[in-house]
Design a protein around this motif. Structure first.
Motif, PDB file in Angstrom:
ATOM      1  N   ALA A 193       9.410 -53.014 -31.481  1.00 31.05           N
ATOM      2  CA  ALA A 193       8.916 -53.243 -30.121  1.00 31.05           C
ATOM      3  C   ALA A 193       7.389 -53.303 -30.107  1.00 31.05           C
ATOM      4  O   ALA A 193       6.796 -54.171 -29.449  1.00 31.05           O
ATOM      5  N   PHE A 202       4.566 -59.010 -25.611  1.00 34.70           N
ATOM      6  CA  PHE A 202       5.691 -58.443 -24.860  1.00 34.70           C
ATOM      7  C   PHE A 202       6.419 -57.453 -25.747  1.00 34.70           C
ATOM      8  O   PHE A 202       6.242 -57.418 -26.967  1.00 34.70           O
ATOM      9  N   ARG A 203       7.237 -56.626 -25.132  1.00 36.00           N
ATOM     10  CA  ARG A 203       8.084 -55.707 -25.892  1.00 36.00           C
ATOM     11  C   ARG A 203       9.438 -55.590 -25.216  1.00 36.00           C
ATOM     12  O   ARG A 203       9.594 -55.869 -24.023  1.00 36.00           O
ATOM     13  N   ILE A 204      10.418 -55.186 -26.008  1.00 37.21           N
ATOM     14  CA  ILE A 204      11.755 -54.861 -25.498  1.00 37.21           C
ATOM     15  C   ILE A 204      12.310 -53.761 -26.391  1.00 37.21           C
ATOM     16  O   ILE A 204      11.997 -53.720 -27.593  1.00 37.21           O
ATOM     17  N   PHE A 235      13.713 -65.016 -27.981  1.00 44.60           N
ATOM     18  CA  PHE A 235      12.653 -65.066 -26.968  1.00 44.60           C
ATOM     19  C   PHE A 235      11.820 -66.314 -27.226  1.00 44.60           C
ATOM     20  O   PHE A 235      11.526 -66.654 -28.385  1.00 44.60           O
ATOM     21  N   TYR A 325       8.464 -66.722 -19.758  1.00 38.76           N
ATOM     22  CA  TYR A 325       9.255 -66.192 -20.864  1.00 38.76           C
ATOM     23  C   TYR A 325      10.717 -66.608 -20.696  1.00 38.76           C
ATOM     24  O   TYR A 325      11.235 -66.670 -19.569  1.00 38.76           O
ATOM     25  N   MET A 327      14.424 -65.336 -22.441  1.00 38.70           N
ATOM     26  CA  MET A 327      15.114 -64.461 -23.406  1.00 38.70           C
ATOM     27  C   MET A 327      16.611 -64.645 -23.228  1.00 38.70           C
ATOM     28  O   MET A 327      17.122 -64.696 -22.116  1.00 38.70           O
ATOM     29  N   ALA A 349      17.967 -56.175 -21.500  1.00 47.28           N
ATOM     30  CA  ALA A 349      17.044 -57.120 -20.864  1.00 47.28           C
ATOM     31  C   ALA A 349      16.122 -56.424 -19.864  1.00 47.28           C
ATOM     32  O   ALA A 349      14.956 -56.790 -19.716  1.00 47.28           O
ATOM     33  N   THR A 351      14.773 -53.657 -20.141  1.00 46.18           N
ATOM     34  CA  THR A 351      13.693 -52.908 -20.791  1.00 46.18           C
ATOM     35  C   THR A 351      12.545 -53.836 -21.184  1.00 46.18           C
ATOM     36  O   THR A 351      11.565 -53.399 -21.784  1.00 46.18           O
ATOM     37  N   PHE A 352      12.665 -55.130 -20.872  1.00 45.82           N
ATOM     38  CA  PHE A 352      11.643 -56.126 -21.212  1.00 45.82           C
ATOM     39  C   PHE A 352      10.354 -55.847 -20.435  1.00 45.82           C
ATOM     40  O   PHE A 352      10.375 -55.665 -19.215  1.00 45.82           O
ATOM     41  N   GLU A 353       9.244 -55.800 -21.144  1.00 46.67           N
ATOM     42  CA  GLU A 353       7.928 -55.586 -20.533  1.00 46.67           C
ATOM     43  C   GLU A 353       6.932 -56.554 -21.131  1.00 46.67           C
ATOM     44  O   GLU A 353       7.028 -56.907 -22.310  1.00 46.67           O
ATOM     45  N   THR A 354       5.957 -56.943 -20.332  1.00 45.74           N
ATOM     46  CA  THR A 354       4.873 -57.784 -20.834  1.00 45.74           C
ATOM     47  C   THR A 354       3.586 -56.969 -20.851  1.00 45.74           C
ATOM     48  O   THR A 354       3.493 -55.908 -20.227  1.00 45.74           O
TER      49      THR A 354
END
Length: 367
Positions: A193, A202-204, A235, A325, A327, A349, A351-354
Motif C-alpha cells: 500500500a 494512491f493506496r488501497i 488500477f 482513477y 479500479m 474498494a 479502503t481506496f485513498e488518494t
C-alpha cells in the motif's frame, strides 16, 4: 386474544423494559452477535409472511443481484415468529434482525414493538412522520436491529420500498466494515500500500496473499491465484481531468475493454477478458471516501475461451490530482457462489485513498 396470548405478552413486556435505557459504557465487554454475513432474521407474525410488508422486505433487502453469473439475493432472509420468550431470546442473538408489524397489530410481534416504543415514537408512527428505527449494538456487539412500523401494511410496505436506498444502504455500510475486519484479519501488505502511494499517488489495503503483476506508469494489476478461485485487481489512471462530465456506462465499458484486452490476457492465443454484453450491467453513482464515483457491476467473458465470471468496477474522480482513477475487481471460480467474493471486493474498494495535498507536495519533493 386468548388468555395464553396475554400471558406471553406479559413476559415480553417484562423483557422489553429498559431496552431504550441502555447506556453504553466506555468499554463494551459484551460478546459479539451471532450469524453469518448477508443474513437477516425477519421477525413477523407468521400469518403476515405473505403480507405487503413481507413482500416489500423481500423486494428490498432480498432483491436479487442480476449482475452475477447466477442471480443471488442481496441478503438471505429468514422469517421467524415470536411464540415464546425463548424465541425472543433466540432472535436477540443475531447480527441482523428486522422486527416488522403495523403499530396496532394484535400479535406478539406487534405487542413487542409497542412495548419498546416510547409514547412519542408511537405518536410519530401514527402521524406518519417516522416508520423505521435502526439500532446499533442493542443487545450484543456488532449488531444491527431495525424496527419497522406504520398504521397498516399498505403504508408500511410503501414506505419501505420508497426508502430502499437509505434502509439497505445503512446495513450495506455495516457489512462492509465487517468484511474489512474479516479479510484483513490474517494480515495485509502495508508495504505494498505504501509503495502504491509513493510511486503512483494512491493506496488501497491489500490482503496478505495478492501479488503484483503489471506495474507501469499508469496501470497496476495484482492477483490472488488459487486453483479453484482466481481473483485479480487492476488500477488505471488518467491525468489532467476536470471532472466526471461525459463519463457514463458506455465510456467506462469501452475503456475497461481496451485495458482488459491489453493487460488481462488468457492462456490461449488472442484470448483476453472482455465485457459480457449479453447479460445485465448496472452503473450507479456512489462515493469512495468522499470522492464522486461510479460503480459498475456485470460479468466478463474470455474471448476465444470458455471462461467467465463477475466483475466490480469503480471510476473515481480526485479533484486534488485532477485525475480519473479506474479500479476493477474480478474473479474466476466456477465452483463457488459469487456474492461473498463481490462483497469482499466492495469492502476492499472502500479502503481506496488518494494522496492528500500534503502527501502530493512531499511526493513531488522526493522525485
Amino acid at each position: 386474544m386468548t388468555r395464553m396470548h396475554h400471558h406471553r405478552l406479559f413476559f415480553l413486556f417484562t423483557l422489553a423494559a429498559g431496552l431504550f435505557l441502555w447506556n453504553a459504557c466506555e468499554g463494551d465487554y459484551r460478546r459479539s452477535a451471532q450469524g453469518g454475513f448477508s443474513e437477516i432474521i425477519v421477525v413477523m407474525d407468521s400469518t403476515e409472511w405473505d403480507s405487503p410488508t413481507a413482500d416489500a422486505i423481500r423486494a428490498t433487502f432480498g432483491r436479487e443481484r442480476m449482475t452475477l453469473p447466477r442471480p443471488e439475493a442481496r441478503y438471505d432472509l429468514r422469517f421467524m415468529d415470536l411464540r415464546t420468550n425463548r424465541d425472543l431470546e433466540y432472535v436477540k442473538n443475531f447480527k441482523n434482525t428486522i422486527f416488522a408489524a403495523p403499530l396496532e397489530e394484535e400479535s406478539n410481534v406487534g405487542a413487542f414493538i409497542r412495548a419498546v416504543m416510547s409514547d412519542d415514537i408511537k405518536q410519530r408512527i401514527a402521524d406518519g412522520r417516522n416508520f423505521a428505527f435502526p439500532l446499533k449494538d442493542r443487545w450484543y456487539r456488532d449488531q444491527w436491529t431495525l424496527f419497522l412500523s406504520a398504521t397498516d401494511h399498505e403504508t408500511l410496505s410503501r414506505r419501505i420500498r420508497e426508502s430502499e436506498k437509505s434502509l439497505v444502504g445503512y446495513l450495506d455500510e455495516l457489512e462492509r466494515e465487517r468484511w474489512q475486519r474479516e479479510i484483513y484479519r490474517r494480515g495485509e501488505q502495508v508495504h505494498l500500500a505504501d509503495s502504491l502511494m509513493k510511486n503512483h499517488g494512491f493506496r488501497i489495503r491489500v490482503q496478505h496473499d495478492y501479488r503484483i503483476g503489471v506495474d507501469t506508469t499508469n496501470f497496476v494489476s495484482m492477483r490472488r491465484y488459487l486453483h479453484d478461485n482466481d481473483r485479480w485487481i487492476w488500477f488505471a489512471w488518467f491525468d489532467d481531468k476536470d471532472g466526471m462530465d461525459g463519463i457514463d456506462q458506455e465510456w467506462i465499458n469501452a475503456v475497461r475493454d481496451s485495458l482488459n484486452e491489453k493487460y488481462i490476457r488468457g492462456t490461449r492465443e488472442e484470448s483476453f477478458v472482455t465485457t459480457e454484453y449479453r447479460r445485465a450491467i448496472e452503473t450507479i453513482e456512489t462515493r469512495i471516501n468522499g470522492k464522486p464515483a461510479l460503480e459498475t457491476r456485470g460479468t466478463w467473458r474470455m474471448t476465444n475461451d470458455l471462461m467467465g465470471g463477475p466483475f466490480l468496477h469503480y471510476t473515481v474522480y480526485d479533484e486534488n490530482q485532477r485525475r480519473i482513477y479506474m479500479m476493477e475487481f474480478a474473479q474466476f471460480a466456477p465452483r463457488h457462489s459469487k456474492r461473498r467474493f463481490m462483497n469482499q471486493f466492495e469492502a476492499m474498494a472502500y479502503t481506496f485513498e488518494t494522496a492528500s495535498p500534503e502527501e502530493l507536495e512531499a511526493l513531488a519533493g522526493s522525485r
